[in-house]
Design a protein around this motif. Structure first.
Motif, PDB file in Angstrom:
ATOM      1  N   MET A 151     -12.005 -80.952  95.115  1.00 40.97           N
ATOM      2  CA  MET A 151     -12.430 -79.554  95.272  1.00 40.97           C
ATOM      3  C   MET A 151     -13.915 -79.340  94.999  1.00 40.97           C
ATOM      4  O   MET A 151     -14.402 -78.202  95.009  1.00 40.97           O
ATOM      5  N   CYS A 152     -14.632 -80.406  94.739  1.00 40.72           N
ATOM      6  CA  CYS A 152     -16.056 -80.291  94.381  1.00 40.72           C
ATOM      7  C   CYS A 152     -16.857 -79.657  95.518  1.00 40.72           C
ATOM      8  O   CYS A 152     -16.674 -79.991  96.686  1.00 40.72           O
ATOM      9  N   ILE A 153     -17.755 -78.714  95.141  1.00 41.05           N
ATOM     10  CA  ILE A 153     -18.604 -78.074  96.155  1.00 41.05           C
ATOM     11  C   ILE A 153     -20.049 -78.565  96.055  1.00 41.05           C
ATOM     12  O   ILE A 153     -20.965 -77.944  96.601  1.00 41.05           O
ATOM     13  N   ASN A 154     -20.263 -79.649  95.350  1.00 44.00           N
ATOM     14  CA  ASN A 154     -21.601 -80.255  95.221  1.00 44.00           C
ATOM     15  C   ASN A 154     -22.665 -79.279  94.741  1.00 44.00           C
ATOM     16  O   ASN A 154     -23.793 -79.289  95.240  1.00 44.00           O
ATOM     17  N   CYS A 155     -22.296 -78.452  93.786  1.00 47.86           N
ATOM     18  CA  CYS A 155     -23.249 -77.446  93.315  1.00 47.86           C
ATOM     19  C   CYS A 155     -24.201 -78.002  92.264  1.00 47.86           C
ATOM     20  O   CYS A 155     -25.202 -77.377  91.936  1.00 47.86           O
ATOM     21  N   MET A 156     -23.874 -79.135  91.698  1.00 51.21           N
ATOM     22  CA  MET A 156     -24.701 -79.837  90.708  1.00 51.21           C
ATOM     23  C   MET A 156     -24.805 -79.117  89.365  1.00 51.21           C
ATOM     24  O   MET A 156     -25.654 -79.467  88.551  1.00 51.21           O
ATOM     25  N   LEU A 157     -23.948 -78.125  89.128  1.00 57.39           N
ATOM     26  CA  LEU A 157     -23.970 -77.467  87.820  1.00 57.39           C
ATOM     27  C   LEU A 157     -23.636 -78.475  86.732  1.00 57.39           C
ATOM     28  O   LEU A 157     -24.173 -78.427  85.631  1.00 57.39           O
ATOM     29  N   CYS A 158     -22.739 -79.411  87.055  1.00 59.27           N
ATOM     30  CA  CYS A 158     -22.335 -80.385  86.035  1.00 59.27           C
ATOM     31  C   CYS A 158     -23.512 -81.285  85.636  1.00 59.27           C
ATOM     32  O   CYS A 158     -23.627 -81.678  84.480  1.00 59.27           O
ATOM     33  N   TYR A 159     -24.389 -81.580  86.582  1.00 56.63           N
ATOM     34  CA  TYR A 159     -25.572 -82.391  86.247  1.00 56.63           C
ATOM     35  C   TYR A 159     -26.525 -81.599  85.367  1.00 56.63           C
ATOM     36  O   TYR A 159     -27.172 -82.154  84.489  1.00 56.63           O
ATOM     37  N   PRO A 174     -21.631 -86.847  86.649  1.00 60.17           N
ATOM     38  CA  PRO A 174     -20.250 -86.368  86.764  1.00 60.17           C
ATOM     39  C   PRO A 174     -19.705 -86.235  88.195  1.00 60.17           C
ATOM     40  O   PRO A 174     -18.671 -86.831  88.515  1.00 60.17           O
ATOM     41  N   ALA A 175     -20.362 -85.463  89.041  1.00 59.83           N
ATOM     42  CA  ALA A 175     -19.745 -85.165  90.340  1.00 59.83           C
ATOM     43  C   ALA A 175     -19.600 -86.414  91.202  1.00 59.83           C
ATOM     44  O   ALA A 175     -18.558 -86.632  91.834  1.00 59.83           O
ATOM     45  N   ALA A 176     -20.622 -87.272  91.237  1.00 58.53           N
ATOM     46  CA  ALA A 176     -20.553 -88.457  92.084  1.00 58.53           C
ATOM     47  C   ALA A 176     -19.471 -89.416  91.585  1.00 58.53           C
ATOM     48  O   ALA A 176     -18.662 -89.930  92.377  1.00 58.53           O
ATOM     49  N   VAL A 217     -18.536 -76.160  82.695  1.00 55.39           N
ATOM     50  CA  VAL A 217     -19.331 -75.311  83.600  1.00 55.39           C
ATOM     51  C   VAL A 217     -18.867 -75.369  85.051  1.00 55.39           C
ATOM     52  O   VAL A 217     -19.294 -74.544  85.868  1.00 55.39           O
ATOM     53  N   CYS A 218     -18.012 -76.302  85.410  1.00 52.19           N
ATOM     54  CA  CYS A 218     -17.651 -76.490  86.818  1.00 52.19           C
ATOM     55  C   CYS A 218     -16.965 -75.246  87.388  1.00 52.19           C
ATOM     56  O   CYS A 218     -15.917 -74.832  86.908  1.00 52.19           O
ATOM     57  N   PRO A 219     -17.544 -74.630  88.419  1.00 49.15           N
ATOM     58  CA  PRO A 219     -16.953 -73.408  88.961  1.00 49.15           C
ATOM     59  C   PRO A 219     -15.716 -73.678  89.813  1.00 49.15           C
ATOM     60  O   PRO A 219     -14.984 -72.753  90.152  1.00 49.15           O
TER      61      PRO A 219
HETATM   62  S1  SF4 Z   1     -19.892 -78.589  88.739  1.00 45.83           S
HETATM   63 FE1  SF4 Z   1     -20.022 -80.682  89.514  1.00 45.83          FE
HETATM   64  S2  SF4 Z   1     -17.876 -81.299  89.887  1.00 45.83           S
HETATM   65 FE2  SF4 Z   1     -17.889 -79.056  89.723  1.00 45.83          FE
HETATM   66  S3  SF4 Z   1     -18.101 -78.346  91.843  1.00 45.83           S
HETATM   67 FE3  SF4 Z   1     -20.192 -78.445  91.000  1.00 45.83          FE
HETATM   68  S4  SF4 Z   1     -20.924 -80.519  91.560  1.00 45.83           S
HETATM   69 FE4  SF4 Z   1     -18.682 -80.496  91.835  1.00 45.83          FE
END
Ligand code: SF4
Ligand code: FES
Lengths: 264, 130
Positions: A151-159, A174-176, A217-219
């Motif tokens: 379900m990841c939207i590649n928003c990079m909040l996790c980074y 995290p996301a990768a 933080v992951c939305p």
């Molecule tokens: S916070 Fe990270 S894992 Fe969650 S949707 Fe955004 S990029 Fe994907």
């Protein structure tokens, strides 16, 4: 139609112009917005009525595209999903932490894109078969096993939330890594061994110290922290099988298949 | 147009003051100092035991000093906190899927708390506490 209730919003936005600035600085704006608006609406209002030079990214305005991530009062958030009514006083808006600032609130995602590629985030079929043999089938249970991680939207909040990535930019992050896990546990996939070259390294899962900020933080509720801890376990099992069990080298593939929930 | 991205450094020693969740993380990590120190303490105890009855008596005596009691209390608090964070993490590291559904996370963590309590009772019993 009755006029929507308005709210005075004060924003403190980090500005940086690569052509003229050597440092970033905060700029104060005040606009009137709908009571039910989000931070992105306030930024749009600023751009439309006060300062057309303000730069930021957005597209969908519905928490789907993942392009409007910013630090809002120090917290990584999607600005289209952050309601003004939840804030008192001046709202501080900065570009996503841990990424180089391209201009104002726009960051350079190049590093993340590079890392995404390295984990091979696509199906690597166990057995290639011609199209004439039909599709690769999967049961609902096999789908549910990885669905959350897809379900990841590649928003990079996790980074932006991950202090490990901030301190050690080589960390795949995290996301990768979560996407690697998403494919590893897909019953149709046989690429785990290839991904392990990146995943089971110091820059991979072993750089993660389980701060857990990514999941908070992951939305999209992907829970990257859980994916990484699971990969630490399977990577440890790999190591034990390889180093402590005689003839264990070939067993690595067996682990990989079990891991993928292969029920055939 | 020039491309001259601005890199903002993360302060290498003070970063965890930036966020309450980083402080929580650090407090979890710091408990390991107490856990490690208590292990050293046990090793010393074993060494005293091996050195003979009078050495052991001296060790037992030292255990009752105020400084030792304060240390043991802090180590206990740190170990309990550390264990709780560990058990809470198990639901993330070891999800259990039955059919299409996942067992709720608090059941998995809860099972660890139950096992912890049972084992503690067994050990206290074996140690002759009751
Ligand atoms: S916070 Fe990270 S894992 Fe969650 S949707 Fe955004 S990029 Fe994907
Ligand atoms: S604008 Fe698409 S996620 Fe916010």
């Amino acid at each position: 139609m009755t006029q929507m209730k308005q709210r005075q919003v004060q924003l403190e936005v980090l500005r940086y112009n690569p052509d003229t600035d050597t440092e970033a600085h905060f700029q104060r704006y005040e606009v009137s917005c709908n009571e039910e608006g989000v931070v992105l609406d306030a930024l749009n209002k600023v751009k439309e009525t006060v300062d057309p030079t303000l730069n930021y990214r957005w597209s969908c305005h519905m928490a789907v595209c993942g392009s409007c991530g910013m630090m809002i009062n120090g917290e990584p958030k999607l600005s289209c999903h952050t309601f003004l009514r939840d804030y008192e006083g001046v709202i501080r808006v900065e570009p996503l932490a841990h990424f180089p600032i391209e201009r104002d609130l726009v960051t350079a995602p190049d590093d993340f894109m590079e890392k995404l590629k390295r984990v091979k985030p696509y199906l690597i079929p166990k057995k290639k078969k011609p199209i004439s043999e039909g599709e690769y089938k999967q049961t609902p249970a096999q789908l549910m096993k990885f669905r959350q991680y897809s379900m990841c939207i590649n928003c990079m909040l996790c980074y932006a939330a991950c202090p490990e990535y901030g301190l050690t930019p080589k960390f795949i992050g995290p996301a990768a890594l979560t996407l690697a896990h998403r494919y590893n546990i897909d019953s149709r996939d046989g690429g785990r061994k290839e991904r392990q070259e990146v995943v089971a390294t110091a820059e991979g899962v072993w750089d993660c110290t389980f701060v857990g900020a990514c999941s908070e933080v992951c939305p999209a509720h992907v829970d990257p922290a859980s994916a990484l801890q699971q990969m630490k376990i399977t990577s440890s099992i790999d190591w034990i099988v390889e180093h402590l069990i005689p003839g264990g080298k070939s067993a690595r593939d067996t682990v990989s298949r079990e891991d993928a929930g292969d029920i055939s | 147009m020039s491309r001259r991205p601005l890199v903002r450094e993360v302060p290498p020693t003070t970063w965890y003051f930036r966020q309450p969740r980083y402080m929580r993380y650090m407090s979890r990590e710091i408990t390991s100092i107490f856990v490690g120190a208590y292990c050293m303490f046990l090793v010393v105890g074993l060494q005293r035991l091996a050195a003979g009855p009078s050495a052991w008596e001296g060790f037992l005596q030292a255990l009752t000093s105020p400084a030792s009691i304060v240390f043991q209390f802090l180590a206990l608090v740190a170990a309990v906190y550390h264990a709780a964070t560990w058990f809470n993490a198990t639901q993330k590291a070891m999800p259990v899927q039955i059919g299409e559904d996942f067992v709720p996370g608090n059941v998995i963590s809860g099972a660890h708390y139950v096992a912890w309590a049972v084992l503690s009772v067994v050990i206290l019993h074996l140690a002759g506490v009751f």
